[in-house]
Design an enzyme around this catalytic site. Structure first.
Site, PDB file in Angstrom:
ATOM      1  N   SER A  16      12.893   5.961   8.178  1.00  0.00           N
ATOM      2  CA  SER A  16      12.664   4.804   8.050  1.00  0.00           C
ATOM      3  C   SER A  16      11.474   5.020   7.683  1.00  0.00           C
ATOM      4  O   SER A  16      10.846   5.907   8.700  1.00  0.00           O
ATOM      5  CB  SER A  16      13.359   4.218   9.169  1.00  0.00           C
ATOM      6  OG  SER A  16      12.026   2.660   8.814  1.00  0.00           O
ATOM      7  N   TYR A  55      13.984   2.368  18.793  1.00  0.00           N
ATOM      8  CA  TYR A  55      14.365   2.828  17.118  1.00  0.00           C
ATOM      9  C   TYR A  55      13.173   3.379  16.067  1.00  0.00           C
ATOM     10  O   TYR A  55      13.877   4.384  15.248  1.00  0.00           O
ATOM     11  CB  TYR A  55      14.337   0.927  16.090  1.00  0.00           C
ATOM     12  CG  TYR A  55      14.296   0.830  14.119  1.00  0.00           C
ATOM     13  CD1 TYR A  55      15.773   0.982  14.408  1.00  0.00           C
ATOM     14  CD2 TYR A  55      13.404   0.859  13.714  1.00  0.00           C
ATOM     15  CE1 TYR A  55      16.189   1.248  12.763  1.00  0.00           C
ATOM     16  CE2 TYR A  55      12.973   1.526  12.680  1.00  0.00           C
ATOM     17  CZ  TYR A  55      14.398   0.991  11.796  1.00  0.00           C
ATOM     18  OH  TYR A  55      15.211   1.571  10.458  1.00  0.00           O
TER      19      TYR A  55
END
Length: 260
Positions: free
Chosen positions: A138, A151
């Site tokens: 990401s 995350y």
């Protein structure tokens, strides 16, 4: 035909990978928790593109799940040419107020299952002298993100891990890519329980576009790909700011507890 295994294949980027690879005449092994969605996608792709599609229903957040997927593939005598570790999720909110179980499941899925699946299939690829792995990281990998702390940390792990494998396997015929998309039109924001007004849908990239760029980067033997020029700027901005300034820049201004 080559065969690709895709985790988190029931929606979002995983489903887009399935669609694009079927179009390119890959046989597929689709892995996710939702058997109904997987079977719908499987039937659609077989009808449209005349490829073979196997479905494995598995919650990769469960202990030893990756080994069970590997065993299922081995039992079917399938050779995986392309492994796409896409399954993952986030959780928005203050870490001190978050569910302990949910944070540990996130680490299990985003990190441990990805590492385990890679360790299961990579040696076989090296023995054959060919194969490819795409690990979906990401844009969050490049910066700490308050309220998405675990995350972002898991995605930083995925980026570092994947780039190391890219370097280790350069002489073995194996390509490894860390895919680092920015905001993409998936179920991520809903699952992470993000504030409903954030982000605007008009700012989201399409999963199909992210997938096409990822496959092109893989063909070019890139170690990582950040999709979108604005995201590339964001990924490199941390080089010009102190870590403290960067974290403060990404800290929500409002008390986010009310969104939970």
């Amino acid at each position: 035909m080559p065969t690709a295994l895709i985790t988190g294949a029931s929606s979002g980027i995983g489903a887009a990978f399935a669609q694009e690879l079927a179009k390119r005449q890959y046989d597929l092994v689709l892995v996710a928790r939702s058997v109904t969605k997987l079977e719908e996608i499987s039937q659609q792709l077989q009808n449209q593109h005349k490829v073979a599609v196997e479905v494995i229903t598995q919650d990769l957040a469960a202990p030893n799940a990756a080994k069970e997927v590997f065993d299922a593939v081995s039992h079917k005598h399938l050779i995986i040419d392309l492994l796409i570790n896409n399954a993952g999720f986030g959780d928005y909110g203050l870490f001190s107020e978050s569910s302990r179980i949910r944070q540990l499941e996130m680490i299990q899925l985003n990190v441990l299952a990805l590492v385990d699946l890679t360790h299961q299939f990579l040696p076989l690829m090296k023995k054959r002298g060919f194969g490819s792995i795409i690990n979906v990281s990401s844009l969050a990998a490049f910066r700490p993100l308050p309220c998405l702390s675990v995350y972002a940390a898991t995605k930083a792990f995925v980026l570092s891990f994947s780039e190391s494998l890219w370097a280790e396997n350069q002489e073995d015929g194996i390509r490894v890519l860390a895919l680092c998309p920015g905001r993409t039109d998936t179920e991520f924001f809903k699952v992470a329980q993000m504030p409903q007004q954030f982000p605007p849908k008009s700012t989201l990239n399409s999963s199909a576009d992210v997938v096409r760029k990822a496959l092109k980067a893989l063909e070019g033997n890139r170690s990582n790909l950040v999709t979108g020029w604005k995201n590339k700027i964001k990924a490199n901005l941390s080089r010009f700011l102190s870590r403290e300034a960067w974290v403060k820049l990404n800290t929500p201004k409002k008390n986010i507890s009310r969104y939970k």
